[in-house]
Design a protein around this motif. Structure first.
Motif, mmCIF file in Angstrom:
data_model
loop_
_atom_site.group_PDB
_atom_site.id
_atom_site.type_symbol
_atom_site.label_atom_id
_atom_site.label_comp_id
_atom_site.label_asym_id
_atom_site.label_seq_id
_atom_site.Cartn_x
_atom_site.Cartn_y
_atom_site.Cartn_z
ATOM 1 N N PRO A 275 0.816 -1.226 0.000
ATOM 2 C CA PRO A 275 0.000 0.000 0.000
ATOM 3 C C PRO A 275 0.844 1.267 0.000
ATOM 4 O O PRO A 275 0.466 2.268 -0.603
ATOM 5 N N GLY A 276 2.011 1.238 0.654
ATOM 6 C CA GLY A 276 2.881 2.408 0.662
ATOM 7 C C GLY A 276 3.438 2.700 -0.720
ATOM 8 O O GLY A 276 3.484 3.855 -1.159
ATOM 9 N N LEU A 277 3.886 1.647 -1.433
ATOM 10 C CA LEU A 277 4.392 1.828 -2.787
ATOM 11 C C LEU A 277 3.282 2.274 -3.731
ATOM 12 O O LEU A 277 3.528 3.029 -4.679
ATOM 13 N N ARG A 278 2.063 1.817 -3.457
ATOM 14 C CA ARG A 278 0.942 2.228 -4.300
ATOM 15 C C ARG A 278 0.686 3.727 -4.153
ATOM 16 O O ARG A 278 0.472 4.426 -5.140
ATOM 17 N N VAL A 279 0.731 4.221 -2.929
ATOM 18 C CA VAL A 279 0.564 5.665 -2.714
ATOM 19 C C VAL A 279 1.728 6.434 -3.337
ATOM 20 O O VAL A 279 1.537 7.469 -3.988
ATOM 21 N N TYR A 280 2.932 5.903 -3.163
ATOM 22 C CA TYR A 280 4.104 6.563 -3.734
ATOM 23 C C TYR A 280 3.986 6.636 -5.258
ATOM 24 O O TYR A 280 4.268 7.677 -5.865
ATOM 25 N N ALA A 281 3.587 5.536 -5.894
ATOM 26 C CA ALA A 281 3.482 5.503 -7.354
ATOM 27 C C ALA A 281 2.463 6.513 -7.858
ATOM 28 O O ALA A 281 2.682 7.179 -8.878
ATOM 29 N N ALA A 282 1.368 6.655 -7.123
ATOM 30 C CA ALA A 282 0.307 7.545 -7.584
ATOM 31 C C ALA A 282 0.618 9.011 -7.337
ATOM 32 O O ALA A 282 0.206 9.873 -8.112
ATOM 33 N N SER A 283 1.372 9.328 -6.282
ATOM 34 C CA SER A 283 1.519 10.722 -5.866
ATOM 35 C C SER A 283 2.935 11.275 -5.928
ATOM 36 O O SER A 283 3.108 12.493 -6.009
ATOM 37 N N CYS A 284 3.942 10.427 -5.872
ATOM 38 C CA CYS A 284 5.307 10.922 -5.682
ATOM 39 C C CYS A 284 6.277 10.581 -6.810
ATOM 40 O O CYS A 284 7.234 11.319 -7.060
ATOM 41 N N ALA A 285 6.059 9.434 -7.468
ATOM 42 C CA ALA A 285 7.074 8.902 -8.379
ATOM 43 C C ALA A 285 7.322 9.785 -9.588
ATOM 44 O O ALA A 285 8.426 9.791 -10.138
ATOM 45 N N SER A 286 6.317 10.553 -10.036
ATOM 46 C CA SER A 286 6.509 11.368 -11.227
ATOM 47 C C SER A 286 7.578 12.429 -11.021
ATOM 48 O O SER A 286 8.207 12.871 -11.986
ATOM 49 N N CYS A 287 7.812 12.846 -9.778
ATOM 50 C CA CYS A 287 8.843 13.855 -9.494
ATOM 51 C C CYS A 287 10.102 13.261 -8.869
ATOM 52 O O CYS A 287 11.211 13.695 -9.168
ATOM 53 N N HIS A 288 9.942 12.257 -8.001
ATOM 54 C CA HIS A 288 11.082 11.741 -7.242
ATOM 55 C C HIS A 288 11.636 10.431 -7.812
ATOM 56 O O HIS A 288 12.519 9.822 -7.184
ATOM 57 N N GLY A 289 11.136 9.997 -8.982
ATOM 58 C CA GLY A 289 11.658 8.784 -9.595
ATOM 59 C C GLY A 289 10.901 7.558 -9.139
ATOM 60 O O GLY A 289 10.302 7.537 -8.053
ATOM 61 N N PRO A 290 10.911 6.494 -9.946
ATOM 62 C CA PRO A 290 10.129 5.300 -9.630
ATOM 63 C C PRO A 290 10.565 4.599 -8.352
ATOM 64 O O PRO A 290 9.775 3.891 -7.732
ATOM 65 N N SER A 291 11.830 4.782 -7.962
ATOM 66 C CA SER A 291 12.335 4.109 -6.754
ATOM 67 C C SER A 291 12.861 5.101 -5.732
ATOM 68 O O SER A 291 13.664 4.746 -4.856
#
Length: 347
Positions: A275-291
């Motif tokens: 669930p944490g990675l799911r939130v990260y993918a939806a809200s954060c990854a576009s700016c901070h990178g996929p990992s």
């Protein structure tokens, strides 16, 4: 052409007819503004001739500005007195010239006035459509790959896809190693079902994908190569490879936003187990990178912020980073667990 444009051209034509037939109606005193009127008219005619024969598009804005100022100067003069008898030939000649200039205006000034009300993308599409007939004729006349590519690009950019398929197909017959023609023809064939409502066969889909892959192999550092490759891979369910291609597209073109929605969807599909990675993918990854290694935004793996500080930045925002105050408590907690785990991995 819109109704407004037709009305405008009609008014211009009527004004021209009225002005140039003044000498036919009566005998009047000499025109006190004759010298200035003649000078402005000569300048107007010269500018129109320059516009009609223009080859350097960079000069067009300046010429159009000067032509508009000249026309404004002519309009500011009082109406010319009626010409003396014996000027019928001159008046008729001016009438013919006015008709010619009105026709020139119909294909130069009015379309550009209309473009001023459009945004940059819409104006570019309209200009591409206007160029299509000439580019098509040039390609068919010369038969060179360069001419077919120019025609194909204008057709593709203006969403005239049937012409794009024809143009790029002919270009590939002349030279099969052209990345732009390969990838664009491939994506047009792959998405033909959406365009025509007719489903394509599995074999046709594979052939289209091969064209796109070949185009990407020939030009791996072209952002569009990676963008179209990512879209194609996603259609075949190859999510990880698709995400990799689209992430590379974003690296090659940091300002490119064409794949944002698909990138978010792919990340969410690939991270459904956490669930944490799911939130990260939806809200954060576009700016901070996929990992979390950084991109437009800084690396989160190298962050030294405490859990409380991370929570404050996420919910309240900071600097260029937007706030996410609507995250549920369990979503925020799961995301913080992921970020703290990354921090421990780099210590």
């Amino acid at each position: 052409m819109t109704l407004l444009s037709v009305l405008l051209l009609t008014l211009v034509a009527l004004a021209c007819v009225w002005l140039v037939t003044e000498p036919l109606r009566a005998r009047t005193p000499d025109d006190p503004d004759a010298a200035q009127r003649a000078q402005l008219s000569a300048e107007r005619d010269r500018l129109y001739a320059d516009l009609a024969a223009l080859t350097d598009e960079a000069r067009r804005p300046d010429l159009e500005r000067r032509a508009a100022l000249t026309l404004r100067g002519l309009d500011a003069l009082p109406p010319a007195p009626q010409a003396r008898r014996g000027t019928r030939t001159l008046a008729l000649g001016l009438l013919g010239g006015a008709a010619l200039l009105t026709a020139v205006g119909a294909v130069t000034f009015v379309p550009r006035w209309q473009l001023a009300s459009l945004n940059a993308s819409e104006a570019a599409n309209v200009q591409a459509v206007l160029r299509l007939p000439a580019l098509k004729a040039q390609a068919q006349r010369s038969g060179t790959k360069e001419a077919y590519l120019a025609w194909g690009k204008a057709a593709f950019d203006s969403n005239t896809f049937d012409q794009a398929v024809t143009a790029y197909g002919n270009a590939l017959k002349l030279d099969p190693r052209q990345p732009e023609a390969l990838r664009r023809l491939g994506i047009l064939l792959l998405t033909r079902g959406e365009q025509t409502g007719q489903a394509i066969s599995a074999e046709e889909a594979q052939q289209a994908a091969l064209l796109i892959r070949t185009g990407a192999q020939l030009a791996p550092n072209d952002p569009e190569s990676q963008l179209l490759l990512g879209f194609a891979l996603a259609r075949f369910g190859e999510d990880r490879d698709a995400l990799s291609a689209l992430e590379r597209y974003r690296t090659l073109d940091p300002k490119g936003r064409d794949a944002d929605d698909l990138i978010t969807a792919l990340r969410a599909r690939l991270n459904t187990s956490d669930p944490g990675l799911r939130v990260y993918a939806a809200s954060c990854a576009s700016c901070h990178g996929p990992s979390g290694g950084g991109g437009i935004g800084p690396s989160l793996r190298e962050s030294t912020l405490t859990r409380a500080a991370l929570s404050a930045v996420i919910t309240q925002g900071k600097g260029a980073m937007p706030a996410y105050p609507n995250l549920k408590p369990e979503e925020l907690a799961a995301l913080l667990n992921v970020l703290e785990g990354w921090q421990r991995e780099t210590q």
